[in-house]
Design an enzyme around this catalytic site. Structure first.
Site, PDB file in Angstrom:
ATOM      1  CE  LYS A  90      -1.620   1.899   3.724  1.00 38.77           C
ATOM      2  NZ  LYS A  90      -2.556   1.940   4.939  1.00 38.77           N
ATOM      3  CG  ASP A 112      -7.333   3.604   2.500  1.00 39.10           C
ATOM      4  OD1 ASP A 112      -8.041   3.651   1.823  1.00 39.10           O
ATOM      5  OD2 ASP A 112      -7.254   4.822   3.254  1.00 39.10           O
TER       6      ASP A 112
END
Length: 222
Positions: A120, A138
Site C-alpha cells: 500500500k 486502505d
C-alpha cells in the site's frame, strides 16, 4: 457495477475535485515516503502535526540518519506505533543512502524492499510522486470498492486488482485519491452519508441513508 456506470462514477468525482491530492503534507519525495510510513493506523492530520517541525529540519535520508532514532521519536511520539515507525524510518533512510544514492527509487519492488514499506505504501508513493497508475487500497478504498460494487473483493489485493482492471482512462491516476476522499468524508464506515453522495444512484449499497433532520439532499446537476 456496469462499465458505463463506473465511468460515470469517476466522472462525477472528478468534476467535483479535478485535481485530487493526498492530504499528507510533504516537501519532496523522501518526505512523502516518511509521511506515508508514519500514517499507518494514524490520521493524516495527526501525522502532519507530528512531521511539521521534523520536515523543517530533515529533508534528506542522510539528515534523518544524522537525527537518529531517538531524535525522530521526539518528533513523532504523538502518533501511534511511533517506536516501530522510528526504527523503520531510520533503517530505510540508511538503505536509501547506501544503495540508492539518497534518492527514493521509482520502482515498486525496490520500495517494498525497504523496512516498513508494504504494498500500500509503495503504491501511494508510486502514484503520488511518480504518476504511476497504482491503486493503494486502505480501509476507505476497501470499503468503497465493496459497498458500491465498484470493485468487490474479499481481500485488499483482490480489490486492488479489481480497481486496476475496471478503472478506465482518464481516471486511473486520480482514482486512488478520489476513492480515499470519498470514503473518508462521504461513504463513511458506520453511517455513509448517502443523502449527499454524488454517486448514490450508481451505488449498489442498500438501504441508502436519509438526511438528518434539518438537512436536505443536494440537487444533482449533470
Amino acid at each position: 457495477m456496469k462499465k458505463a456506470d463506473i465511468f460515470e462514477f469517476y466522472r462525477r468525482l472528478a468534476d467535483a475535485n479535478p485535481s485530487p491530492e493526498t492530504e499528507l503534507a510533504y516537501g519532496n519525495v523522501y518526505q512523502l515516503l516518511v509521511a506515508v510510513v508514519c500514517s499507518a493506523q494514524s490520521t493524516d492530520v495527526g501525522v502532519n502535526k507530528a512531521t511539521r517541525r521534523l520536515f523543517e529540519e530533515v529533508k534528506t535520508p542522510a539528515q534523518m540518519v544524522q537525527l537518529g532514532e531517538d531524535g525522530l521519536k521526539e518528533h513523532i511520539k504523538t502518533i501511534g506505533l511511533f517506536n516501530g515507525k522510528a526504527k523503520n524510518v531510520i533503517a530505510l533512510s540508511e538503505i536509501l543512502v547506501r544503495d540508492h544514492g539518497g534518492e527514493v527509487p521509482a520502482d515498486r519492488d525496490a520500495l517494498e524492499a525497504l523496512p516498513g514499506v508494504g504494498r500500500k505504501t509503495a503504491n501511494v508513493v508510486m502514484n503520488t510522486a511518480f504518476g504511476a497508475e497504482t491503486f493503494a487500497v486502505d480501509t476507505h478504498i476497501f470499503r468503497v470498492g465493496n459497498r458500491t460494487g465498484l470493485a468487490p473483493g474479499k481481500t485488499v489485493l483482490a480489490v486492488e486488482k479489481a480497481l486496476d482492471k475496471r478503472t478506465p482512462h482518464p481516471f486511473r491516476i486520480g482514482a486512488h485519491h478520489w476513492l480515499i476522499l470519498h470514503g473518508r468524508y462521504v461513504c463513511k464506515a458506520r453511517t455513509p452519508e448517502c443523502w449527499r453522495c454524488p454517486v448514490a444512484d450508481l451505488c449498489r449499497f442498500k438501504p441508502k441513508t436519509v438526511p438528518p433532520k434539518g438537512k436536505s439532499a443536494p440537487i444533482q446537476v449533470d
